[in-house]
Design an enzyme around this catalytic site. Structure first.
Site, PDB file in Angstrom:
ATOM      1  N   ASP A 234       0.865  -1.181   0.000  1.00  0.00           N
ATOM      2  CA  ASP A 234       0.000   0.000   0.000  1.00  0.00           C
ATOM      3  C   ASP A 234       0.899   1.228   0.000  1.00  0.00           C
ATOM      4  O   ASP A 234       2.131   1.114  -0.024  1.00  0.00           O
ATOM      5  CB  ASP A 234      -0.958  -0.011   1.197  1.00  0.00           C
ATOM      6  N   HIS A 301      -2.994   3.047  -4.448  1.00  0.00           N
ATOM      7  CA  HIS A 301      -2.320   2.593  -3.221  1.00  0.00           C
ATOM      8  C   HIS A 301      -0.897   2.145  -3.546  1.00  0.00           C
ATOM      9  O   HIS A 301      -0.425   1.120  -3.049  1.00  0.00           O
ATOM     10  CB  HIS A 301      -3.128   1.483  -2.548  1.00  0.00           C
ATOM     11  N   GLU A 365      -9.963   2.467  -4.855  1.00  0.00           N
ATOM     12  CA  GLU A 365      -9.643   3.845  -4.495  1.00  0.00           C
ATOM     13  C   GLU A 365      -8.493   4.430  -5.322  1.00  0.00           C
ATOM     14  O   GLU A 365      -7.625   5.116  -4.787  1.00  0.00           O
ATOM     15  CB  GLU A 365      -9.296   3.925  -3.003  1.00  0.00           C
TER      16      GLU A 365
HETATM   17  C1  ACM Z   1     -10.877  -0.942   0.699  1.00  0.00           C
HETATM   18  O1  ACM Z   1     -11.346  -0.924   1.850  1.00  0.00           O
HETATM   19  N1  ACM Z   1     -10.304   0.141   0.199  1.00  0.00           N
HETATM   20  C2  ACM Z   1     -10.934  -2.110  -0.114  1.00  0.00           C
END
Ligand code: ACM
Length: 813
Positions: A234, A301, A365
């Site tokens: 991440d 991420h 995201e």
């Molecule tokens: C997530 O909680 N962004 C998969």
């Protein structure tokens, strides 16, 4: 969305004691006729408070269980018997023997025998086992012995877990002699509802070492869970060694934390698994019938990866630091040939390490600002005929899917991957509710249900003040329990695409193993039942009745589970204003689940089973210290004692949990520690809403109040809010560092304004005090910080109103 009531309708009620022994019950909550007592009977359905019943202590609930006559005695002489060359049976037998040794103090010999000796526990791989379903098992116990048969190794293993759980009918070795265990005669036919029974562990935001991951694997195995989803990469850290790209861990595994050097925060935070350690974990999990699903999060991420190799995979050549901001950060993998080759190189090593049929590519995201701003990406999109950045993520995912398919693996990603068009071979993990699962299943894709509203275990589990860090949208045990992983909207054909369900433990607020244990347990027991047990076998009351034995197991296994669902909430009946306005003080006790007997003291002593039992609010004279502990009806501990002191000062004080966000909290309500990378649980915590530095002290009685005292702190504002940044509200300030304002209602009169202390030290605590002009009546007091939103985050730990009394005249601040 699945409504709570809808779910409740499907649950069967706990059978009463009149359930006929010998009836095959398609439910676990089979009540037997002797032994322990169902806790909390008074508050729940059946049976009555005085009725003594016995509950098969199995979690998750089996498909079918039938009570027979008699009991099977296990002593130190009992043999665990396996046939020669039956390796799966030997493995499961060894596992059972280890569990009995570790939790019951029984050292049983595992022995190869042609035929089971009388009185033995026999495990046997048996193609004729009465349970044909994959991972299923048949368990038969009577006075003559205990037999576990299964058609596969996993089934034998789960049969062994059930046998072990049956030995804790009396809830653990603390309570009984350790050299003899009796279990009821029983016939169990059991198999999982879903083949995918998972738990995600985020090791990127906070790194958790090999031993901790093994601890989670062990616990999962004892819940019959079989997929450990490791979120390995991440923005804040890359946690897996990739030999051809060593900087991913040399650089990408380490960050410089806010407040480095303070409150135990290291100068450099990080860590990663070597490939050797990954192999060790994969093998350790496999031995417990758990597949490790690796997640390499792409294209978003990605900041830690870009920090390591900006020239190779970055959209721009800028090298960012490894992120310290939780949330959504802008760095994406580039979409050009060089970046895709790099990713393939990473995947090649990942595939070699992880035999998992699925590989998780994240996909969540990914804000597309970098792609949209890049002339090269835009040119590539034009050339590909891709209409927008969402579709470009679809194209990017298609490249990954093609590569994984060519290697015999399957791609799975978070539900955002639906947005750009989904490769045919892709499967979807639904986290933003269940809509993603419904949409994907309707399109013919396999899905796994991990909806945040039920399965995100980094949400706090109670509204108690003693909860540690976490997200403020409270996710109680009961809510986890109620999920049906098959959304009601799906047809039977579509429902076949539901592979299963999994819990998620994101680790922004989970920096240590103690935090993991607190967040996972006992809610993992609910996750397990959701993923394993058919709806017909699920029953909230029965689950609660089986939990005390599970809590005992946790203690025996060294798992530091939360007792928050049972802990006594101690308060003034009617709230503090009833007493402040001259009324009598009455104490009200309760707990979240409403089960158990609450025993309390008001003389400062520790509550025991002999202490007064709580029935209804009771009168006290202040000052008083109330201590309350919770037990099952038969006296097993459910929750440790909690204590509250009530005096006039306490009645005029609220802690961070007693404050309300001015704007209803919402998704950005968090409970944060003094510093984000503090290792321990012994930090003060602060409830914050990242959009509004504003709280109300609800219903403050201002008669006779002369001043206010606020325990405040200056925290790191380490949040990546992406497009939501504009929602962060700036209150007007009159000094550069800002002030704390106290208003009578957020739209009302300004009562006081205190300058915030100079300085920028993060994790600093300080006290703000102010005189208040004389007021009357009960009002919501509004407290807000006007500090610049580009700077640190200010938060409140507690607020105390100060009375003007003859003994203690108002102080001039
Ligand atoms: C997530 O909680 N962004 C998969």
């Amino acid at each position: 969305m699945l409504a709570r009531d809808e779910k409740g309708d499907r649950m069967i009620t706990t059978p009463t004691r009149s359930t006929r022994a010998g009836t095959l019950v398609r439910a676990f909550a089979l009540l037997l006729t002797t032994g322990m007592v169902l806790p909390g009977c008074a508050e729940r359905t059946a049976p009555s408070a005085t009725e003594r019943v016995d509950v098969l202590p199995l979690i998750p609930a089996p498909v079918e269980a039938e009570r027979g006559d008699g009991r099977f005695r296990i002593t130190a002489e009992t043999v665990v018997s396996v046939a020669q060359n039956d390796a799966p049976a030997r493995d499961a037998a060894n596992h059972l023997a280890r569990l009995l040794r570790d939790t019951r103090g029984l050292a049983l010999a595992v022995r190869e025998e042609l035929a089971p000796s009388p009185g033995s526990i026999r495990l046997q791989l048996d193609p004729q086992s009465p349970v044909a379903q994959a991972e299923g098992y048949a368990l038969d116990a009577d006075a003559e012995g205990l037999r576990i048969r299964a058609r596969d190794a996993a089934g034998l293993f789960y049969g062994a877990v059930s046998a072990w759980q049956l030995t804790s009918a009396d809830a653990g070795r603390d309570a009984v002699e350790t050299d003899v265990v009796e279990i009821p005669a029983v016939t169990i036919r059991d198999w999982p509802r879903f083949g995918w029974r998972g738990q995600l562990l985020d090791v990127a935001r906070h790194f958790h070492d090999v031993d901790t991951v093994k601890h989670v694997i062990d616990a999962m195995a004892r819940h019959k869970l079989n997929v450990l989803h490791l979120h390995l990469t991440d923005d804040q850290g890359w946690r897996i060694e990739i030999k051809r790209y060593p900087k991913l861990t040399e650089i990408g595994a380490w960050r410089t934390p806010p407040g480095a050097g303070r409150h135990g925060t290291p100068q450099r935070y990080g860590g990663y698994y070597t490939q050797e350690q990954i192999r060790e974990l994969v093998a350790y999990a496999a031995a417990r019938h758990i597949t490790i699903l690796p997640e390499i999060d792409m294209p978003g991420h990605a900041q830690a990866a870009v920090a390591a190799y900006p020239g190779e995979i970055g959209v721009t050549s800028e090298r960012p630091p490894v992120a310290v901001d939780w949330g959504v950060n802008p760095y994406l993998f580039d979409t050009d040939e060089r970046s895709l080759k790099f990713i393939q190189g990473v995947l090649d090593e990942v595939l070699e390490l992880f035999p998992s049929p699925f590989i998780h590519i994240g996909g969540d995201e990914a804000v597309k600002d970098q792609w949209e701003a890049s002339p090269a990406v835009r040119a590539q999109m034009r050339q590909l005929g891709v209409k927008d950045a969402h579709a470009m993520q679809g194209w990017f995912n298609a490249q990954l899917a093609k590569y994984l398919t060519s290697k015999g693996r399957r791609l799975i990603g978070w539900d955002e991957i639906l947005e750009g068009g989904l490769p045919d071979s892709a499967s979807v993990m639904s986290w933003r509710g269940v809509d993603g699962a419904v949409a994907a299943a309707r399109l013919g894709h396999d899905v796994v249900l991990a909806p945040a509203g039920w399965m995100y275990l980094d949400n706090l589990q109670t509204e108690r003040s003693d909860e540690p860090n976490g997200r403020l949208a409270v996710l109680p045990l009961s809510r986890v329990y109620e999920l049906d992983p098959v959304p009601a909207e799906l047809t039977a054909d579509q429902a076949r695409h539901v592979l299963g369900a999994q819990g998620a433990l994101w680790s922004e607020y989970i920096p240590s193993r103690r935090h993991i244990d607190h967040a996972l347990f006992p809610r993992l027991a609910a996750v397990a039942e959701v993923a394993w047990s058919p709806m017909a076998a699920r029953d909230w009351d029965g689950f609660l009745a089986r939990l005390p034995a599970q809590l005992q197991r946790y203690r025996a296994l060294g798992i530091g589970s939360s007792d928050g669902a049972f802990a006594a909430d101690i308060g003034i009946d009617g709230g503090p204003n009833t007493v402040l306005s001259g009324g009598p003080a009455r104490i009200a006790l309760g707990n979240q689940t409403g089960v158990g007997q609450i025993r309390y003291t008001i003389d400062g002593s520790e509550p025991t089973l002999e202490s007064s039992r709580y029935g209804a609010p009771f009168a006290v004279t202040l000052p008083v210290t109330v201590k309350a502990a919770v037990f099952t009806e038969d006296g097993q501990p459910l929750a440790a004692a909690r204590s509250r002191h009530f005096d006039r000062e306490a009645l005029l004080t609220v802690d961070t949990q007693g404050l309300r966000n001015c704007h209803d909290g919402g998704p950005l309500g968090l409970r944060v520690p003094l510093l984000p990378d503090m290792p321990g649980m012994d930090t003060p915590v602060y409830n914050v809403d990242l959009f509004y530095a504003c709280w109300t002290y609800p219903q403050a009685r201002l008669d006779g109040i002369a001043g206010i005292r606020i325990d405040a702190a200056r925290l790191a504002r380490n949040y990546g809010l992406a497009h939501d940044q504009s929602k962060v509200h700036q209150y007007p300030s009159s000094t550069p560092q800002g002030e704390l304002e106290v208003l009578r209602g957020c739209d009302g009169e300004l009562l006081a304004k205190v300058a915030l202390p100079d300085g920028a030290i993060l994790g600093e605590q300080f006290i703000l005090e102010a005189l208040l002009p004389p007021q009357e009546g009960v009002h919501d007091l509004c407290l807000r910080f006007t500090a610049p939103i580009e700077g640190p985050l200010y938060a409140i730990g507690a607020v105390r109103l100060i009375e003007a009394t003859a003994q203690s005249p108002p102080v001039r601040y």
